[in-house]
Design a protein around this motif. Sequence first.
Motif, PDB file in Angstrom:
ATOM      1  N   ARG A  45       0.834  -1.201   0.000  1.00  0.00           N
ATOM      2  CA  ARG A  45       0.000   0.000   0.000  1.00  0.00           C
ATOM      3  C   ARG A  45       0.871   1.255   0.000  1.00  0.00           C
ATOM      4  O   ARG A  45       0.705   2.150  -0.825  1.00  0.00           O
ATOM      5  N   TYR A  46       1.794   1.350   0.938  1.00  0.00           N
ATOM      6  CA  TYR A  46       2.760   2.453   1.010  1.00  0.00           C
ATOM      7  C   TYR A  46       4.155   1.864   1.120  1.00  0.00           C
ATOM      8  O   TYR A  46       4.347   0.766   1.638  1.00  0.00           O
ATOM      9  N   THR A  47       5.128   2.625   0.651  1.00  0.00           N
ATOM     10  CA  THR A  47       6.532   2.229   0.767  1.00  0.00           C
ATOM     11  C   THR A  47       7.260   3.288   1.571  1.00  0.00           C
ATOM     12  O   THR A  47       7.249   4.470   1.208  1.00  0.00           O
ATOM     13  N   PHE A  48       7.911   2.863   2.648  1.00  0.00           N
ATOM     14  CA  PHE A  48       8.679   3.761   3.513  1.00  0.00           C
ATOM     15  C   PHE A  48      10.165   3.447   3.383  1.00  0.00           C
ATOM     16  O   PHE A  48      10.559   2.281   3.357  1.00  0.00           O
ATOM     17  N   ILE A  60      22.751   7.348  -5.728  1.00  0.00           N
ATOM     18  CA  ILE A  60      21.549   8.178  -5.652  1.00  0.00           C
ATOM     19  C   ILE A  60      20.645   7.974  -6.867  1.00  0.00           C
ATOM     20  O   ILE A  60      19.419   7.977  -6.745  1.00  0.00           O
ATOM     21  N   LYS A  61      21.230   7.750  -8.023  1.00  0.00           N
ATOM     22  CA  LYS A  61      20.426   7.565  -9.226  1.00  0.00           C
ATOM     23  C   LYS A  61      19.561   6.319  -9.113  1.00  0.00           C
ATOM     24  O   LYS A  61      18.365   6.341  -9.420  1.00  0.00           O
ATOM     25  N   ARG A  62      20.142   5.229  -8.649  1.00  0.00           N
ATOM     26  CA  ARG A  62      19.386   3.980  -8.508  1.00  0.00           C
ATOM     27  C   ARG A  62      18.331   4.095  -7.409  1.00  0.00           C
ATOM     28  O   ARG A  62      17.209   3.605  -7.558  1.00  0.00           O
ATOM     29  N   LEU A  63      18.689   4.745  -6.321  1.00  0.00           N
ATOM     30  CA  LEU A  63      17.733   4.902  -5.225  1.00  0.00           C
ATOM     31  C   LEU A  63      16.533   5.742  -5.645  1.00  0.00           C
ATOM     32  O   LEU A  63      15.386   5.395  -5.368  1.00  0.00           O
ATOM     33  N   LEU A  64      16.792   6.868  -6.299  1.00  0.00           N
ATOM     34  CA  LEU A  64      15.698   7.720  -6.752  1.00  0.00           C
ATOM     35  C   LEU A  64      14.802   6.980  -7.745  1.00  0.00           C
ATOM     36  O   LEU A  64      13.578   7.064  -7.666  1.00  0.00           O
ATOM     37  N   ALA A  65      15.409   6.266  -8.676  1.00  0.00           N
ATOM     38  CA  ALA A  65      14.624   5.517  -9.667  1.00  0.00           C
ATOM     39  C   ALA A  65      13.744   4.478  -8.983  1.00  0.00           C
ATOM     40  O   ALA A  65      12.572   4.296  -9.342  1.00  0.00           O
ATOM     41  N   LEU A  66      14.298   3.808  -7.974  1.00  0.00           N
ATOM     42  CA  LEU A  66      13.559   2.774  -7.257  1.00  0.00           C
ATOM     43  C   LEU A  66      12.402   3.363  -6.456  1.00  0.00           C
ATOM     44  O   LEU A  66      11.262   2.898  -6.537  1.00  0.00           O
ATOM     45  N   LEU A  67      12.676   4.420  -5.706  1.00  0.00           N
ATOM     46  CA  LEU A  67      11.681   4.974  -4.792  1.00  0.00           C
ATOM     47  C   LEU A  67      10.647   5.835  -5.508  1.00  0.00           C
ATOM     48  O   LEU A  67       9.501   5.942  -5.066  1.00  0.00           O
ATOM     49  N   LYS A 120       9.285   5.085  -8.328  1.00  0.00           N
ATOM     50  CA  LYS A 120       8.282   4.154  -8.844  1.00  0.00           C
ATOM     51  C   LYS A 120       7.240   3.811  -7.794  1.00  0.00           C
ATOM     52  O   LYS A 120       6.110   3.473  -8.121  1.00  0.00           O
ATOM     53  N   ARG A 121       7.632   3.885  -6.528  1.00  0.00           N
ATOM     54  CA  ARG A 121       6.718   3.531  -5.445  1.00  0.00           C
ATOM     55  C   ARG A 121       6.120   4.752  -4.753  1.00  0.00           C
ATOM     56  O   ARG A 121       5.419   4.616  -3.760  1.00  0.00           O
ATOM     57  N   ASN A 122       6.408   5.953  -5.264  1.00  0.00           N
ATOM     58  CA  ASN A 122       5.933   7.178  -4.604  1.00  0.00           C
ATOM     59  C   ASN A 122       6.246   7.114  -3.107  1.00  0.00           C
ATOM     60  O   ASN A 122       5.378   7.318  -2.249  1.00  0.00           O
ATOM     61  N   ALA A 123       7.484   6.835  -2.789  1.00  0.00           N
ATOM     62  CA  ALA A 123       7.889   6.478  -1.435  1.00  0.00           C
ATOM     63  C   ALA A 123       7.791   7.648  -0.456  1.00  0.00           C
ATOM     64  O   ALA A 123       7.808   8.824  -0.835  1.00  0.00           O
ATOM     65  N   ILE A 124       7.734   7.284   0.805  1.00  0.00           N
ATOM     66  CA  ILE A 124       7.777   8.237   1.912  1.00  0.00           C
ATOM     67  C   ILE A 124       9.106   8.022   2.631  1.00  0.00           C
ATOM     68  O   ILE A 124       9.412   6.898   3.059  1.00  0.00           O
ATOM     69  N   VAL A 125       9.889   9.082   2.743  1.00  0.00           N
ATOM     70  CA  VAL A 125      11.229   9.010   3.315  1.00  0.00           C
ATOM     71  C   VAL A 125      11.206   9.596   4.724  1.00  0.00           C
ATOM     72  O   VAL A 125      10.676  10.685   4.938  1.00  0.00           O
ATOM     73  N   LEU A 126      11.797   8.884   5.667  1.00  0.00           N
ATOM     74  CA  LEU A 126      11.926   9.351   7.043  1.00  0.00           C
ATOM     75  C   LEU A 126      13.406   9.386   7.389  1.00  0.00           C
ATOM     76  O   LEU A 126      14.113   8.397   7.184  1.00  0.00           O
ATOM     77  N   SER A 127      13.881  10.535   7.901  1.00  0.00           N
ATOM     78  CA  SER A 127      15.314  10.652   8.153  1.00  0.00           C
ATOM     79  C   SER A 127      15.615  11.662   9.245  1.00  0.00           C
ATOM     80  O   SER A 127      14.715  12.216   9.873  1.00  0.00           O
ATOM     81  N   GLY A 128      16.895  11.890   9.461  1.00  0.00           N
ATOM     82  CA  GLY A 128      17.372  12.830  10.468  1.00  0.00           C
ATOM     83  C   GLY A 128      18.566  13.602   9.933  1.00  0.00           C
ATOM     84  O   GLY A 128      18.536  14.120   8.837  1.00  0.00           O
ATOM     85  N   HIS A 129      19.633  13.672  10.710  1.00  0.00           N
ATOM     86  CA  HIS A 129      20.950  14.157  10.284  1.00  0.00           C
ATOM     87  C   HIS A 129      21.111  15.681  10.239  1.00  0.00           C
ATOM     88  O   HIS A 129      22.180  16.187  10.527  1.00  0.00           O
ATOM     89  N   THR A 130      20.083  16.428   9.881  1.00  0.00           N
ATOM     90  CA  THR A 130      20.286  17.844   9.549  1.00  0.00           C
ATOM     91  C   THR A 130      20.144  18.795  10.729  1.00  0.00           C
ATOM     92  O   THR A 130      20.360  19.992  10.576  1.00  0.00           O
ATOM     93  N   PRO A 150       7.662  15.738 -12.933  1.00  0.00           N
ATOM     94  CA  PRO A 150       6.562  15.893 -13.891  1.00  0.00           C
ATOM     95  C   PRO A 150       6.683  14.988 -15.107  1.00  0.00           C
ATOM     96  O   PRO A 150       5.678  14.571 -15.677  1.00  0.00           O
ATOM     97  N   ALA A 151       7.910  14.651 -15.493  1.00  0.00           N
ATOM     98  CA  ALA A 151       8.104  13.809 -16.671  1.00  0.00           C
ATOM     99  C   ALA A 151       7.554  12.403 -16.440  1.00  0.00           C
ATOM    100  O   ALA A 151       7.032  11.766 -17.351  1.00  0.00           O
ATOM    101  N   LYS A 152       7.681  11.921 -15.202  1.00  0.00           N
ATOM    102  CA  LYS A 152       7.235  10.563 -14.884  1.00  0.00           C
ATOM    103  C   LYS A 152       5.974  10.548 -14.035  1.00  0.00           C
ATOM    104  O   LYS A 152       5.465   9.472 -13.714  1.00  0.00           O
ATOM    105  N   GLN A 153       5.480  11.735 -13.650  1.00  0.00           N
ATOM    106  CA  GLN A 153       4.299  11.831 -12.781  1.00  0.00           C
ATOM    107  C   GLN A 153       4.502  11.007 -11.513  1.00  0.00           C
ATOM    108  O   GLN A 153       3.598  10.290 -11.060  1.00  0.00           O
ATOM    109  N   ARG A 154       5.677  11.155 -10.936  1.00  0.00           N
ATOM    110  CA  ARG A 154       6.001  10.438  -9.710  1.00  0.00           C
ATOM    111  C   ARG A 154       6.278  11.430  -8.594  1.00  0.00           C
ATOM    112  O   ARG A 154       6.805  12.521  -8.840  1.00  0.00           O
ATOM    113  N   LYS A 155       5.951  11.030  -7.363  1.00  0.00           N
ATOM    114  CA  LYS A 155       6.179  11.934  -6.248  1.00  0.00           C
ATOM    115  C   LYS A 155       6.722  11.167  -5.052  1.00  0.00           C
ATOM    116  O   LYS A 155       6.549   9.944  -4.928  1.00  0.00           O
TER     117      LYS A 155
END
Length: 201
Positions: free
Chosen positions: A51-54, A77-84, A86-96, A107-112
């Motif tokens: 249903r969702y990908t985190f 980063i290229k492979r990660l972005l391409a993978l995620l 496709k799944r309209n992923a939700i990213v959870l992180s820290g660090h900053t 917009p080209a792929k209608q992915r978010k």
Amino acid sequence: NTHLDKTIPGLKRKDTNYYTVIGGDLYMFYDVMNFDVAFFEQAVKENPDSRYTFFVSHVPLLPTGKSSVRNILSDDIKRLLALLEKRNAIVLSGHTHKISFVEYFNPAKQRKMSQFIINSTIRFPEKQTNFKPDKPDPAKDAFAANAGKSKQLWDMFYKGKVTTHLHTNGSGYGILRVSDQGVFMDYRNFDSDTVYTYKLR
């Protein structure tokens, strides 16, 4: 470790990268010190109907503005972005050391994708009470992109695709709410009883 494997049903692990399915949702945990994109590509392949990908990582996948590209994951980063994407992923992180909510739209792929960052530590005590819930730091996106690799990453992957809704100081915690109605982050800063809700999906 083996204890982790026994306490989380359905957990699949390769070294310190792991993933599991909870309530029909795929949760992937990424070790930035021992990254293995192929392992997560296999996780997505094995769970095509989630249903969702985190995607959970200490280091963010999406920058909060041009000047913060240096804070994001850069390995594969290229492979990660391409993978995620496709799944309209939700990213959870820290660090900053900031509280941030960022949305990415290709917009080209209608992915978010959407990303929520909760700071793990506070740089200065006075910043604990400087939480601004309804706008990003106005100066952050005004800074020029860093030269070299950071500028290349920005131009290649993020330019025109990233919207920063929240980027501020603060000290608090978030509770993730996941249901058929969507994915929400309920955030509370320690200096206030107010709960701020951000819709991630």
